[in-house]
Design a protein around this motif. Structure first.
Motif, mmCIF file in Angstrom:
data_model
loop_
_atom_site.group_PDB
_atom_site.id
_atom_site.type_symbol
_atom_site.label_atom_id
_atom_site.label_comp_id
_atom_site.label_asym_id
_atom_site.label_seq_id
_atom_site.Cartn_x
_atom_site.Cartn_y
_atom_site.Cartn_z
ATOM 1 N N THR A 92 0.578 -1.018 0.199
ATOM 2 C CA THR A 92 -0.205 -0.088 0.318
ATOM 3 C C THR A 92 0.985 1.218 -0.121
ATOM 4 O O THR A 92 2.217 0.716 0.259
ATOM 5 N N LEU A 93 0.397 2.462 -0.551
ATOM 6 C CA LEU A 93 0.936 3.476 -0.492
ATOM 7 C C LEU A 93 1.871 4.182 1.250
ATOM 8 O O LEU A 93 2.843 4.875 0.891
ATOM 9 N N ASN A 94 1.215 3.595 1.910
ATOM 10 C CA ASN A 94 2.352 3.853 3.511
ATOM 11 C C ASN A 94 3.527 3.269 3.659
ATOM 12 O O ASN A 94 4.285 4.000 4.059
ATOM 13 N N PHE A 95 3.282 2.341 2.400
ATOM 14 C CA PHE A 95 5.247 1.478 2.470
ATOM 15 C C PHE A 95 6.100 1.873 1.989
ATOM 16 O O PHE A 95 7.039 1.495 1.645
ATOM 17 N N LYS A 96 5.195 1.969 0.461
ATOM 18 C CA LYS A 96 6.429 2.999 -0.794
ATOM 19 C C LYS A 96 6.643 4.094 0.216
ATOM 20 O O LYS A 96 7.331 4.865 0.762
ATOM 21 N N GLN A 97 8.254 4.168 -0.191
ATOM 22 C CA GLN A 97 8.873 5.117 0.180
ATOM 23 C C GLN A 97 10.116 4.845 1.599
ATOM 24 O O GLN A 97 9.944 6.094 2.259
ATOM 25 N N ALA A 98 9.489 3.933 1.824
ATOM 26 C CA ALA A 98 9.603 3.258 3.644
ATOM 27 C C ALA A 98 11.139 4.197 3.846
ATOM 28 O O ALA A 98 11.383 5.130 4.771
ATOM 29 N N LEU A 122 4.828 5.422 8.516
ATOM 30 C CA LEU A 122 4.291 4.601 8.192
ATOM 31 C C LEU A 122 3.067 4.036 8.123
ATOM 32 O O LEU A 122 1.863 3.094 7.718
ATOM 33 N N ASP A 123 2.210 4.166 9.752
ATOM 34 C CA ASP A 123 1.712 4.069 10.211
ATOM 35 C C ASP A 123 0.972 3.193 9.875
ATOM 36 O O ASP A 123 0.103 1.860 9.693
#
Length: 187
Positions: A92-98, A122-123
């Motif tokens: 999901t978007l939350n974990f992109k570019q972590a 990252l929520d």
């Protein structure tokens, strides 16, 4: 307290199972042993890295519960981080570019974080994850690991480990990438 270790890796779950954990890192043994979790973030920059699993460079894909740390014979001065359980993270978007979110894009592949960082950046709430037992390969235990009692002076760091840590600390304090820091030793 830093209870999470961030790892920027080209390896996937299958590879880690074959090695018995995540290796082979230059990191302080006490920091690994005091940490509770390790979060894995994909690094595509290595030529050997797994690149066909649909993950983006810098994307967090898995978190594990740390069960130990052993020095390895495979690479002198490096450690294998052992895990007991893992949770695959959703794509999901939350974990992109972590990696960029958690470390501001630092180049050194090991970062010391805490669960508040995971929550705010990252929520990710580690208390609400579904965990799966980590299943290391039976041959992994003996493949490169040095028994704990053989290297009793594990706290004595190799010069390369000291230099790498010093470069990271200087780079962080100066707000630059670690590859911009040079350390010279005159004997």
């Amino acid at each position: 307290m830093n209870n999470v270790i961030g790892i920027f890796t080209g390896k996937d779950l299958k590879w880690m199972e074959s090695e018995g954990g995540s290796g082979y890192w230059i990191a302080k043994t006490d920091r690994i042993k005091n940490a509770k979790y390790v979060i894995f973030v994909r690094n595509h920059r290595e030529t050997w890295a797994v690149k066909d699993d649909g993950l983006q460079h810098g994307q967090a894909f898995m978190i594990g519960r740390i069960s130990g740390c052993v020095p390895t014979a495979k690479y002198l001065g490096r450690k294998l981080i052992q895990i007991s359980e893992y949770s695959l993270l959703p794509d999901t978007l939350n974990f992109k570019q972590a990696w960029k979110k958690l470390t501001r894009g630092q180049r050194y592949p090991v970062a010391y974080l805490n669960t508040d960082d995971l929550s705010s950046e990252l929520d990710l709430d580690v208390d609400n994850l579904e965990w799966t037992v980590f299943d290391p390969s039976p041959s992994a235990e003996n493949d490169g690991a040095v028994p704990e009692n053989v290297n009793a002076s594990d706290d004595a760091k190799e010069l390369s480990e000291i230099i790498a840590e010093a470069k990271e600390m200087i780079a962080h304090a100066a707000g630059v990438d670690a590859d911009k820091v040079n350390i010279q030793i005159n004997f």
